[in-house]
Each structure stands twice: as structure tokens, then as C-alpha cells.
Design a protein around this motif. Structure first.
Motif, PDB file in Angstrom:
ATOM      1  N   LEU A  82     -11.868 -27.878  97.713  1.00  0.00           N
ATOM      2  CA  LEU A  82     -10.507 -27.611  97.511  1.00  0.00           C
ATOM      3  C   LEU A  82      -9.943 -28.382  96.317  1.00  0.00           C
ATOM      4  N   ALA A  83      -8.857 -27.767  95.478  1.00  0.00           N
ATOM      5  CA  ALA A  83      -8.589 -28.649  94.358  1.00  0.00           C
ATOM      6  C   ALA A  83      -6.966 -28.543  94.082  1.00  0.00           C
ATOM      7  N   TRP A  84      -6.301 -29.498  93.731  1.00  0.00           N
ATOM      8  CA  TRP A  84      -5.003 -29.237  93.360  1.00  0.00           C
ATOM      9  C   TRP A  84      -4.953 -29.021  91.750  1.00  0.00           C
ATOM     10  N   LEU A  85      -4.286 -27.727  91.548  1.00  0.00           N
ATOM     11  CA  LEU A  85      -4.485 -27.313  90.240  1.00  0.00           C
ATOM     12  C   LEU A  85      -3.099 -26.927  89.664  1.00  0.00           C
ATOM     13  N   GLY A  86      -2.841 -26.998  88.195  1.00  0.00           N
ATOM     14  CA  GLY A  86      -1.666 -26.291  87.589  1.00  0.00           C
ATOM     15  C   GLY A  86      -1.808 -24.879  87.551  1.00  0.00           C
ATOM     16  N   GLY A  87      -1.010 -24.169  87.322  1.00  0.00           N
ATOM     17  CA  GLY A  87      -0.854 -22.856  87.208  1.00  0.00           C
ATOM     18  C   GLY A  87      -1.945 -22.470  86.296  1.00  0.00           C
ATOM     19  N   PHE A  88      -2.010 -23.009  85.085  1.00  0.00           N
ATOM     20  CA  PHE A  88      -3.006 -22.366  84.188  1.00  0.00           C
ATOM     21  C   PHE A  88      -4.364 -22.853  84.454  1.00  0.00           C
ATOM     22  N   THR A  89      -4.781 -23.816  85.069  1.00  0.00           N
ATOM     23  CA  THR A  89      -6.225 -24.048  85.730  1.00  0.00           C
ATOM     24  C   THR A  89      -6.499 -23.396  86.885  1.00  0.00           C
ATOM     25  N   PHE A  90      -5.667 -22.873  87.547  1.00  0.00           N
ATOM     26  CA  PHE A  90      -5.724 -21.955  88.725  1.00  0.00           C
ATOM     27  C   PHE A  90      -6.361 -20.687  87.954  1.00  0.00           C
ATOM     28  N   VAL A  91      -5.573 -20.187  86.977  1.00  0.00           N
ATOM     29  CA  VAL A  91      -5.785 -19.093  86.246  1.00  0.00           C
ATOM     30  C   VAL A  91      -7.483 -19.196  85.788  1.00  0.00           C
ATOM     31  N   GLN A  92      -7.573 -20.147  85.304  1.00  0.00           N
ATOM     32  CA  GLN A  92      -8.943 -20.268  84.740  1.00  0.00           C
ATOM     33  C   GLN A  92     -10.030 -20.334  85.796  1.00  0.00           C
ATOM     34  N   ALA A  93      -9.826 -21.180  86.730  1.00  0.00           N
ATOM     35  CA  ALA A  93     -10.662 -21.050  87.969  1.00  0.00           C
ATOM     36  C   ALA A  93     -11.049 -19.819  88.482  1.00  0.00           C
TER      37      ALA A  93
END
Length: 288
Positions: A82-93
Motif C-alpha cells: 500500500l502506498a500514499w502517492l501523488g497523482g503523477f506517481t500513481f500514473v507512473q506506478a
């Protein structure tokens, strides 16, 4: 060296919220983009981690990372759940985690993340607008930060401002609180950070608002979320989502957890909410 020392210290502290359960067969491994100081990330997570342990009936461990890319890599490689991501890091992930069957899944976001904004700040008394920063120095957060770099840059470009040409020099502080500190100390004439961290720094008296002022606010966009790896057990995924959605601001214990997360409440989210951020990243040449 200072940062490495801090991270090492936090790594030593970041044990399971229930150390006695450490020998349990299953541990939920959780991480977060390092958009604030490592000690602050851990402070914010500890009550949430304890709550999740109670709701899930399993130990929860916070895994600190050195940079934004490390969270994306860890989630894609199944080293965290589980990770707390920003919008861009979510897209990358999501893109990095492979085919649809293994793609990272966004569970919940704060209600505030439906219409998130960034604040452009300055301590220069002669600066009253973004245009007044022309020819001056400017600080973004991390290159991979949605609210500290990608979206502010995207909106600048839409307004005909190319940062590399408009400012005399740009730099990357690495984190939102660091950007505010840089501007306050005069290391940069202007900077941009997310609205949530700005509000928190002001409320805590960690920024001198007699010196540092907000000179502009970006249009709204979707930002942060809690994301799970795509192959996490669906039953556990559902329990996790239910635990976040059950946090009730009318419950004092829950409100303390929500306040640390700068959240009024959590709501469901979906990958489609972040299509605009993916488009902005491609337009900025950050995704191929």
C-alpha cells in the motif's frame, strides 16, 4: 549526508506499529512518497498504522524510501502493499506495474483531493504576481511531484510561461516543506508547493507569513490517493478500503487520524480520475 542520516534514523524507527506481532506470517507493508521530512511522514502515519492494524487484524509496517521513484519501483516490484502517492506517481506506478491484471489500483483519496491546488509563494516584497517573478529564481519540489512540479508547470505552460526561459534559474528542493523554507530564507525568489502542506506550515507557525506570501493559486486538479499493488489479495484490498471509508470525523479518535492526514474524510477513487495528470505528464515529456 544529512538526508541519508535522517533516512537511516527513520528506517531504524519505522518498525511495525505492533512490534510484538513482528513474527506474524503476514505484514502489510506501507510506504509514501517523501514529499515532507522523513520524521514527519512517520509521525503522520503512526496513528493510521495502529488503526489499520486493529481493523485488519494484522501487523502494519511503514517502509521509508529515499525518493519518489523508489516508491513507484517498490510498488511495481511487490515489495510494498500500500502506498500514499501523488497523482503523477500513481500514473507512473500504474504504467510500470505491467498488464491490467497487475496494474496498481487506487483505493481512496481524501475528499480534498478531488479539487487540489498548488500555491505559488514569494518573500520578495516587490513580487505580487507570477509575472513579477520573471527573470528571478524559482523553486519546484521534486521533479516527480504532482503538486510541487508537474501541475504547476503544466498550468504555466498553458499560460505561455516556459519555466526554463521565464525564470533566471530553477531548482528542485525535493519536498514541499523544503520549498517553503528555501523561499523564506531567500534561497529562491519564488516557489510552489501543495496547498495542504502550505496550510499546515502556516497553522504550525513554521512559516513567517509576514515575509512569505501566496501570490497565486493554480486551477484545481485530482491529486493524492492510497494505492495498492494490483495483485494484493482482493479480500484484504476490500478490508483496507472499508477501513479508510469508515474513518468518521465525528469520532474523536478518527478525527485525530484524519487531521494528521489533512483529510476531512476519505472517499472512493478510480484510475480514470488521473487521466488528466497522465495527459499533463505526456505533454511535459515526462512520460513516453
Amino acid at each position: 549526508m544529512k538526508l541519508k542520516h535522517s533516512l537511516a534514523l527513520v528506517a531504524g524507527l519505522a518498525l511495525s506499529v505492533s512490534a510484538l506481532c513482528a513474527q506474524a506470517a503476514e505484514v502489510l507493508k506501507v510506504s509514501a512518497i517523501p514529499d515532507e521530512a522523513p520524521t514527519e511522514l512517520l509521525r503522520k502515519f503512526q496513528p493510521l498504522g495502529a488503526y489499520l492494524e486493529q481493523q485488519l487484524g494484522m501487523p502494519v509496517e511503514f517502509v521509508p524510501v529515499t525518493d519518489y521513484a523508489a516508491v513507484v519501483e517498490a510498488l511495481a516490484a511487490d515489495r510494498i502493499d500500500l502506498a500514499w502517492l501523488g497523482g503523477f506517481t500513481f500514473v507512473q506506478a500504474r504504467l510500470k506495474s505491467g498488464d491490467a491484471a497487475h496494474a496498481a489500483i487506487p483505493l481512496v483519496q481524501r475528499a480534498e483531493d478531488e479539487k487540489f491546488t498548488s500555491k505559488i509563494i514569494s518573500a520578495d516584497p516587490a513580487v505580487h504576481s507570477l509575472q513579477d517573478l520573471k527573470g528571478k529564481t524559482f523553486a519546484f519540489g521534486s521533479v516527480s511531484s504532482t503538486s510541487g512540479s508537474l501541475m504547476p508547470r503544466y498550468f504555466m505552460l498553458k499560460d505561455g510561461i516556459k519555466p526554463e526561459d521565464f525564470f533566471s534559474r530553477i531548482a528542485y528542493s525535493g519536498a514541499h516543506d523544503a520549498t517553503a523554507a528555501w523561499v523564506q530564507a531567500g534561497k529562491a525568489d519564488g516557489g510552489v508547493l501543495n496547498a495542504s502542506v502550505w496550510d499546515k506550515l502556516v497553522a504550525a507557525g513554521k512559516v513567517d507569513t509576514d515575509k512569505v506570501r501566496v501570490i497565486a493559486t493554480t486551477p484545481p486538479y485530482y491529486d493524492y490517493n492510497w494505492t495498492v499493488r494490483g495483485n494484493l489479495d482482493p479480500a484484504l484490498r476490500d478490508k483496507l478500503k472499508a477501513a479508510f471509508l469508515a474513518l468518521d470525523p465525528a469520532n474523536p479518535e478518527h478525527k485525530a487520524i484524519l487531521d494528521l492526514q489533512a483529510a476531512s474524510r476519505f472517499i472512493e477513487t478510480q484510475a480514470e480520475n488521473y487521466q488528466g495528470i497522465e495527459e499533463a505528464a505526456r505533454a511535459a515529456g515526462l512520460l513516453q
